[in-house]
Design a protein around this motif. Structure first.
Motif, PDB file in Angstrom:
ATOM      1  N   UNK A  82       0.883  -1.170   0.000  1.00 13.37           N
ATOM      2  CA  UNK A  82       0.000   0.000   0.000  1.00 13.37           C
ATOM      3  C   UNK A  82       0.917   1.215   0.000  1.00 13.37           C
ATOM      4  N   UNK A  83       0.809   2.056  -1.031  1.00 14.83           N
ATOM      5  CA  UNK A  83       1.776   3.147  -1.160  1.00 14.83           C
ATOM      6  C   UNK A  83       1.099   4.486  -1.390  1.00 14.83           C
ATOM      7  N   UNK A  84       1.912   5.548  -1.241  1.00 13.07           N
ATOM      8  CA  UNK A  84       1.500   6.905  -1.587  1.00 13.07           C
ATOM      9  C   UNK A  84       0.252   7.385  -0.883  1.00 13.07           C
ATOM     10  N   UNK A  85      -0.637   7.976  -1.645  1.00 12.48           N
ATOM     11  CA  UNK A  85      -1.846   8.587  -1.101  1.00 12.48           C
ATOM     12  C   UNK A  85      -2.811   7.571  -0.498  1.00 12.48           C
ATOM     13  N   UNK A  86      -2.581   6.290  -0.728  1.00  8.85           N
ATOM     14  CA  UNK A  86      -3.490   5.264  -0.239  1.00  8.85           C
ATOM     15  C   UNK A  86      -3.104   4.721   1.133  1.00  8.85           C
ATOM     16  N   UNK A  87      -1.969   5.176   1.655  1.00 12.33           N
ATOM     17  CA  UNK A  87      -1.532   4.755   2.985  1.00 12.33           C
ATOM     18  C   UNK A  87      -2.320   5.495   4.073  1.00 12.33           C
ATOM     19  N   UNK A  88      -2.446   4.842   5.236  1.00  8.05           N
ATOM     20  CA  UNK A  88      -3.079   5.486   6.375  1.00  8.05           C
ATOM     21  C   UNK A  88      -4.576   5.668   6.266  1.00  8.05           C
ATOM     22  N   UNK A  89      -5.224   4.915   5.366  1.00  7.56           N
ATOM     23  CA  UNK A  89      -6.665   5.057   5.167  1.00  7.56           C
ATOM     24  C   UNK A  89      -7.412   3.746   5.371  1.00  7.56           C
ATOM     25  N   UNK A  90      -6.738   2.787   5.991  1.00  4.19           N
ATOM     26  CA  UNK A  90      -7.383   1.508   6.272  1.00  4.19           C
ATOM     27  C   UNK A  90      -7.348   0.511   5.131  1.00  4.19           C
ATOM     28  N   UNK A  91      -6.642   0.848   4.054  1.00  5.77           N
ATOM     29  CA  UNK A  91      -6.608  -0.059   2.911  1.00  5.77           C
ATOM     30  C   UNK A  91      -5.839  -1.343   3.206  1.00  5.77           C
ATOM     31  N   UNK A  92      -4.749  -1.228   3.969  1.00  2.00           N
ATOM     32  CA  UNK A  92      -3.982  -2.414   4.321  1.00  2.00           C
ATOM     33  C   UNK A  92      -4.811  -3.385   5.142  1.00  2.00           C
ATOM     34  N   UNK A  93      -5.526  -2.869   6.109  1.00  2.00           N
ATOM     35  CA  UNK A  93      -6.375  -3.714   6.946  1.00  2.00           C
ATOM     36  C   UNK A  93      -7.487  -4.347   6.126  1.00  2.00           C
ATOM     37  N   UNK A  94      -8.052  -3.583   5.191  1.00  2.00           N
ATOM     38  CA  UNK A  94      -9.123  -4.101   4.334  1.00  2.00           C
ATOM     39  C   UNK A  94      -8.623  -5.269   3.481  1.00  2.00           C
ATOM     40  N   UNK A  95      -7.419  -5.127   2.921  1.00  2.00           N
ATOM     41  CA  UNK A  95      -6.854  -6.190   2.099  1.00  2.00           C
ATOM     42  C   UNK A  95      -6.512  -7.422   2.942  1.00  2.00           C
ATOM     43  N   UNK A  96      -5.988  -7.199   4.150  1.00  2.47           N
ATOM     44  CA  UNK A  96      -5.680  -8.320   5.032  1.00  2.47           C
ATOM     45  C   UNK A  96      -6.961  -9.049   5.434  1.00  2.47           C
ATOM     46  N   UNK A  97      -8.022  -8.313   5.666  1.00  4.44           N
ATOM     47  CA  UNK A  97      -9.317  -8.939   5.992  1.00  4.44           C
ATOM     48  C   UNK A  97      -9.812  -9.800   4.838  1.00  4.44           C
ATOM     49  N   UNK A  98      -9.546  -9.371   3.600  1.00  2.00           N
ATOM     50  CA  UNK A  98      -9.914 -10.189   2.444  1.00  2.00           C
ATOM     51  C   UNK A  98      -9.117 -11.488   2.428  1.00  2.00           C
ATOM     52  N   UNK A  99      -7.830 -11.377   2.760  1.00  7.76           N
ATOM     53  CA  UNK A  99      -6.982 -12.568   2.848  1.00  7.76           C
ATOM     54  C   UNK A  99      -7.500 -13.525   3.922  1.00  7.76           C
ATOM     55  N   UNK A 100      -7.881 -12.982   5.066  1.00  4.65           N
ATOM     56  CA  UNK A 100      -8.437 -13.805   6.153  1.00  4.65           C
ATOM     57  C   UNK A 100      -9.722 -14.491   5.714  1.00  4.65           C
ATOM     58  N   UNK A 101     -10.566 -13.772   4.998  1.00  6.48           N
ATOM     59  CA  UNK A 101     -11.821 -14.347   4.514  1.00  6.48           C
ATOM     60  C   UNK A 101     -11.556 -15.506   3.554  1.00  6.48           C
ATOM     61  N   UNK A 102     -10.544 -15.349   2.702  1.00  3.40           N
ATOM     62  CA  UNK A 102     -10.215 -16.403   1.745  1.00  3.40           C
ATOM     63  C   UNK A 102      -9.455 -17.556   2.398  1.00  3.40           C
ATOM     64  N   UNK A 103      -9.024 -17.351   3.658  1.00  2.82           N
ATOM     65  CA  UNK A 103      -8.305 -18.392   4.401  1.00  2.82           C
ATOM     66  C   UNK A 103      -9.232 -19.167   5.334  1.00  2.82           C
ATOM     67  N   UNK A 104     -10.527 -18.967   5.191  1.00  2.00           N
ATOM     68  CA  UNK A 104     -11.494 -19.661   6.042  1.00  2.00           C
ATOM     69  C   UNK A 104     -11.316 -21.169   5.909  1.00  2.00           C
ATOM     70  N   UNK A 105     -11.250 -21.862   7.048  1.00  2.00           N
ATOM     71  CA  UNK A 105     -11.013 -23.295   7.048  1.00  2.00           C
ATOM     72  C   UNK A 105      -9.547 -23.659   7.123  1.00  2.00           C
TER      73      UNK A 105
END
Length: 248
Positions: A82-105
């Motif tokens: 996550x770089x530049x203007x997109x940092x510090x806006x919760x994007x990293x956490x959102x992407x990690x949550x997607x990874x967690x969702x796809x890791x179900x099971x």
């Protein structure tokens, strides 16, 4: 901002975040796309925030990871940026949550990083803030970070063969690279070749083309690495003054 998953159906129409407008890396950019299309069949995920920028995460089940790891039923983060203007806006956490969702099971998630923030590596401070812990180490500074979703599971480890921080060739520069990153093709096969020719230094290039190749690595890293006289000196894709300083 929505999260968009790349597939073999839409990848030709979507950018892959890195090297978006870097014309000198166009060949590597296309090779990364070809690599992705093959690995999608092995459960590889490329998720990005649907903007024109570097806001993405890549991950794959450990059984299909190219990294030199021992373990099962964990998801491996391959690249997270996550770089530049997109940092510090919760994007990293959102992407990690997607990874967690796809890791179900599955039993959890792991990521290779370092002792501090380094180029092309996931920020270890972010991982720690999200509940990851260091579960293994390899020379000279590699750390395996893990987050369990099953408290009874056993964490994966680095292969012992990937812990030395040294390669077998003690003569000149030895480089390893894969097409998991669009920058590596230009750096290794053009800039690095020009550098060693100018400096009259022997060069050996190892192109990592398969899971088998990746699991034979002397370090737990497959994107890009440069060794000098057998010792790891850099993961960065820089030449001239950078390598001059490192190898004297």
């Amino acid at each position: 901002m929505e999260i968009l998953k790349l597939t073999d159906k839409n990848i030709q129409d979507e950018h892959i975040c890195c090297a978006i407008s870097d014309k000198k890396c166009q060949n590597g950019y296309e090779k990364k796309k070809e690599w992705l299309k093959k690995e999608f069949k092995n459960g590889y995920n490329f998720q990005k925030v649907d903007v024109r920028g570097k806001v993405f995460i890549e991950y794959v089940p450990i059984e299909n990871s190219w990294l030199p790891l021992i373990g099962k039923n964990f998801m491996v983060i391959n690249c997270f940026w996550v770089s530049g203007q997109f940092k510090g806006k919760g994007n990293g956490k959102k992407l990690l949550e997607q990874c967690l969702a796809d890791s179900k099971g599955m039993d959890g998630i792991i990521a290779v990083s370092s002792d501090k923030k380094r180029p092309f590596m996931t920020d270890p401070k972010f991982l720690e803030h999200q509940g990851f812990e260091i579960i293994d180490e390899a020379k000279p500074y590699f750390k395996l970070w893990g987050l369990k979703t099953n408290p009874n599971a056993e964490f994966p480890k680095f292969m012992e063969s990937a812990k030395s921080g040294n390669c077998r060739n003690n003569n000149g520069i030895t480089a390893y690279y894969s097409n998991t990153c669009p920058f590596t093709e230009f750096y290794t096969n053009e800039l690095l070749r020009e550098y060693v020719k100018k400096k009259n230094i022997p060069l050996e290039i190892n192109h990592i083309k398969s899971q088998e190749d990746g699991r034979k690595m002397p370090i737990p890293w497959i994107i890009n690495s440069v060794f000098y006289k057998g010792e790891l000196v850099s993961l960065e894709m820089k030449v001239e003054r950078h390598l001059d300083k490192l190898i004297g």
